[in-house]
Design a protein around this motif. Sequence first.
Motif, short mmCIF file in Angstrom:
data_model
loop_
_atom_site.label_atom_id
_atom_site.label_comp_id
_atom_site.label_asym_id
_atom_site.label_seq_id
_atom_site.Cartn_x
_atom_site.Cartn_y
_atom_site.Cartn_z
N GLU A 55 -6.36 -9.31 0.59
CA GLU A 55 -6.24 -9.34 1.84
C GLU A 55 -6.46 -9.65 2.54
N LYS A 101 -6.57 -4.88 -1.31
CA LYS A 101 -7.13 -4.28 0.32
C LYS A 101 -8.84 -5.46 -0.38
N SER A 142 -3.60 -1.61 5.75
CA SER A 142 -3.72 -0.51 5.99
C SER A 142 -4.39 0.65 5.91
N THR A 201 10.34 -2.28 7.68
CA THR A 201 9.76 -3.18 6.49
C THR A 201 10.92 -3.69 6.00
N THR A 229 0.65 -0.96 -0.02
CA THR A 229 -0.08 0.07 -0.32
C THR A 229 1.44 1.35 -0.60
N VAL A 244 -4.39 -4.77 9.99
CA VAL A 244 -3.03 -5.36 9.57
C VAL A 244 -3.68 -5.10 8.22
N SER A 289 6.63 4.41 4.55
CA SER A 289 6.65 3.46 5.46
C SER A 289 5.38 3.28 6.92
N GLN A 290 4.71 2.77 6.75
CA GLN A 290 4.14 3.05 7.85
C GLN A 290 4.65 2.19 9.39
N SER A 291 5.13 1.16 9.29
CA SER A 291 5.57 0.94 10.53
C SER A 291 7.39 0.98 10.35
C1 F6R Z 1 -1.24 -3.91 2.98
C2 F6R Z 1 -0.88 -3.72 3.67
C3 F6R Z 1 1.34 -3.75 2.96
C4 F6R Z 1 2.04 -2.72 3.16
C5 F6R Z 1 2.55 -3.34 3.13
C6 F6R Z 1 4.54 -2.07 3.67
O1 F6R Z 1 -2.99 -2.74 3.43
O2 F6R Z 1 -0.81 -3.16 4.97
O3 F6R Z 1 0.90 -3.83 1.92
O4 F6R Z 1 1.47 -1.93 3.39
O5 F6R Z 1 3.59 -5.01 3.70
O6 F6R Z 1 4.06 -1.98 5.15
P1 F6R Z 1 4.66 -0.40 5.97
O7 F6R Z 1 4.07 0.57 5.39
O8 F6R Z 1 5.01 -0.78 7.24
O9 F6R Z 1 6.02 -0.42 5.28
#
Ligand code: F6R
Length: 365
Positions: free
Chosen positions: A244, A241, A156, A108, A58, A154, A103-105
């Motif tokens: 998954e 979305k 995003s 990655t 995402t 999970v 990146s959200q987290s």
């Molecule tokens: C989709 C989803 C994953 C994350 C991907 C990147 O809904 O959650 O595709 O977007 O694993 O994760 P981050 O943003 O944490 O690097």
Amino acid sequence: DKANYRHFMAKEIHEQPEVVGHTLARYVDMASERVALPVKLPFDFNDVQRITITACGTASYAGYVAKYWFERFARVPVEVDVASEFRYREAPLRKGDLAVFISQSGETADTLAALRYAKEQGAHTVAVVNVPTSTIAREAETVLQTLAGPEIGVASTKAFTCQLMVLAALAVAAGKARGELSDADEAKLVQGLVEIPRLIAAALVAEPQIEKLARDIAKSRDVLYLGRGTSFPIALEGALKLKEISYIHAEGYAAGELKHGPIALIDETMPVVVIAPYDRVFEKTVSNMQEVAARGGNIILVTDAKGAEEATVDSLVTIVLPDMGSAFTPIVYAIPVQLLAYHTAVVMGTDVDQPRNLAKSVTVE
Ligand code: F6R
């Protein structure tokens, strides 16, 4: 906690007006209608000849949207790649060019490896991350934080729209710095951004209609999503979305690519979700939609009032979103595709917040 929602994902979808609003407030000065980044960039956008955007899943789709914005507002060429490809193909980067990581987290593995590679090549690195204490945030030269708050589901959702908000502000800042945007252009774009939280709230109003549509989607084996321009990455995001969390096979395509292959799949059993705000490419998307209709495809058109009026084809269901005059439609059009995936998964009875085989943070490649 889930407040009064059945799933974290539902709560997080509904939090978007608020968290996108917080992010907006961090990146623009509403009183002066200017972009005001919270940190000073250690480079001049005039020295940047190319921007490379790297992310996974995402987050990479947020990067694809940003490509259109950077190229349009700042006239700077942008390359977008998924981190697992970027890191191993050893893409040539020029010293002093800009590499953006999303990146959200912030953990990655592939995105982190790509960041380390870009640093070795002497690129300036900007990380758009949601977790400020993460490894990617620590290692990037510049951190632009999204203020989505903790994302538990999970899949995003709110992190994505907040990433788009930050990237929109950065693209406007780039356009301004490079002299491609005037003060008046900037003010107009900022006015467009300021509207977004309210427009997201208005888009959420379509939820009961989407919930009904989800019952049909849940009966399908495959779903196709189409979009052009900045709606193309939203088609990709909608398909990701859906697969998954509902485990229904879905694909996102650039609408213009339809006749180069996927049109062969069209029949009355495969719903086609068309993302098409009434924008500069609307007419083109409508002609692709007519091709789908002519082959008996069932279309769900996500558009605005003007688009709904102009789009005349059979077997059409329209989800009408608020009118918006700006280039920032993807931040709002992300909402109905999230809701459609969510409600389909609920109908299917899957574990929405913890879909099988998926981890929230992919720390191994
Ligand atoms: C989709 C989803 C994953 C994350 C991907 C990147 O809904 O959650 O595709 O977007 O694993 O994760 P981050 O943003 O944490 O690097």
